[in-house]
Design an enzyme around this catalytic site. Sequence first.
Site, PDB file in Angstrom:
ATOM      1  CE1 TYR A   1      19.381  -0.024 -50.080  1.00 18.45           C
ATOM      2  CE2 TYR A   1      19.294  -1.834 -51.655  1.00 18.45           C
ATOM      3  CZ  TYR A   1      19.456  -1.371 -50.359  1.00 18.45           C
ATOM      4  OH  TYR A   1      19.691  -2.264 -49.350  1.00 18.45           O
TER       5      TYR A   1
ATOM      6  CD  GLU B   1      22.159   3.275 -50.627  1.00 16.99           C
ATOM      7  OE1 GLU B   1      21.448   3.322 -51.659  1.00 16.99           O
ATOM      8  OE2 GLU B   1      22.579   2.227 -50.120  1.00 16.99           O
TER       9      GLU B   1
ATOM     10  CG  ASP C   1      12.929  13.994 -28.818  1.00 13.20           C
ATOM     11  OD1 ASP C   1      11.891  14.077 -29.507  1.00 13.20           O
ATOM     12  OD2 ASP C   1      13.406  12.914 -28.433  1.00 13.20           O
TER      13      ASP C   1
ATOM     14  CB  THR D   1       8.375  10.158 -33.848  1.00 11.72           C
ATOM     15  OG1 THR D   1       7.508  10.725 -32.872  1.00 11.72           O
ATOM     16  CG2 THR D   1       9.548   9.473 -33.164  1.00 11.72           C
TER      17      THR D   1
ATOM     18  CE  LYS E   1       6.539   8.930 -29.545  1.00 10.00           C
ATOM     19  NZ  LYS E   1       7.824   9.033 -30.265  1.00 10.00           N
TER      20      LYS E   1
ATOM     21  NE  ARG F   1       5.332   2.392 -35.414  1.00 10.57           N
ATOM     22  CZ  ARG F   1       5.078   2.842 -34.180  1.00 10.57           C
ATOM     23  NH1 ARG F   1       6.067   3.226 -33.404  1.00 10.57           N
ATOM     24  NH2 ARG F   1       3.846   2.908 -33.724  1.00 10.57           N
TER      25      ARG F   1
HETATM   26  N1  DSN Z   1       8.106   4.897 -26.975  1.00 13.52           N
HETATM   27  C1  DSN Z   1       7.772   6.290 -27.025  1.00 13.52           C
HETATM   28  C2  DSN Z   1       6.745   6.666 -26.024  1.00 13.52           C
HETATM   29  O1  DSN Z   1       5.908   5.831 -25.719  1.00 13.52           O
HETATM   30  O2  DSN Z   1       6.728   7.780 -25.541  1.00 13.52           O
HETATM   31  C3  DSN Z   1       8.958   7.155 -26.929  1.00 13.52           C
HETATM   32  O3  DSN Z   1       9.856   6.804 -27.907  1.00 13.52           O
END
Ligand code: DSN
Length: 416
Positions: free
Chosen positions: A52, A54, A197, A223, A226, A232
Amino acid sequence: MGYAIETFDPEIFEAIQSELERETDHLEMIASENFTFPEVMEAMGSVFTNKYAEGYPYKRYYGGCEFADKVEQLAIDRACELFGCLYANVQPHSGSQANGAVYAALIKAGDKILGMDLSHGGHLTHGSKPSFSGKNYQSFTYGVELDGRINYDRVMDIAKIVRPNILVCGASAYAREIDFKKFREIADAVGAILFADIAHVAGLVVAAEHQSPFPHAHVVTTTTHKTLAGPRGGMIMTNDEDIAKKINSAIFPGLQGGPLVHVIAAKAVGFKHNLSSDWKLYANQVKANASKLAEVLISRGYDIVSGGTDNHLVLVSFLNKDFSGKDADAALGNAGITVNKNTVPGETRSPFVTSGIRIGSPALTRRGMKEKEFELVAHKIADVLDDINNSTLHAKIKEEMKKLARDFIIYTKPIY
Ligand code: DSN
């Protein structure tokens, strides 16, 4: 192989093993998916899952955080170096959590947000009505024209009517470069905060293969799994000290409790890969492969939204066909090629059926495939779509795709 989980929990182990086989034998072409690095998986499976922590580095609410401090500070420093920004919060558990924190930090319930329509390529968290972003705030949308592109003059017109507190840019299914500078001009004209984003294109941004949201956006989320190919998770960045402080409070204690220190360690490892000189080659190849895909599909008579791609994905429209995105997704799945059905501009079918598919190049590029393989795969995709009800053909192509996939093995074991 000698994994403890194999004997302790054979059901879960078998599922993990089966997932490895699925990932090995199928061609993964979902635009938001990738294959992360074994070193990233090692960090994710590390003892930091026990801790933990925090708070933030060197300002924690629990003892024993000296090594957690070290990994989080490394992740922050590498993120700032990578994106060329001053402040990064690496604690968001996901992209949606990151986006939720931006709104929580910078506007109040009932304020107005203007984002890209989900059915035009936006994201749930950009103001879609079923999402918290469409429930807690007054949300408005802009979209693409019938040519599949954002018309910035039209976005300006909409913004002048809506007068949003936050203007959101960034997309989940948009194949063209996003002009952050133009979005900033729109935000400035209406006194809005510009929130970018970049979850889909972040891996291209850090390689200068896509325009950077800095210095234009006030706040940026992404994120890390990707096009960045890390673990993730999510992240928030800014150059504004006041915004950075508000974001930190919105994440903890606002929205989250203990950070996932094992994932933060993995983010740091992923960023180290992204900072390497090889990354530019990868990002460049991702784009070249997506272009090849678009070129072949166009040559085979398929309608590509916006007529091509500037990034890692291609959106194929079946508005002029007698089959749907759902049919195409299923047929390609039977041929060993994993994509997702997607709405397209001018959509006539429901979001569960759709008139398109989204196809991405990041994952197969990570496996080492180049234009030659993408040309072959694109022709196989067209063969399946040309004969969408021919299950014998699909089964034959599945065997061919399995053979191709096995020439580009990425993982040799299920757990690292
Ligand atoms: N689920 C993602 C995508 O496939 O683009 C977006 O969060």
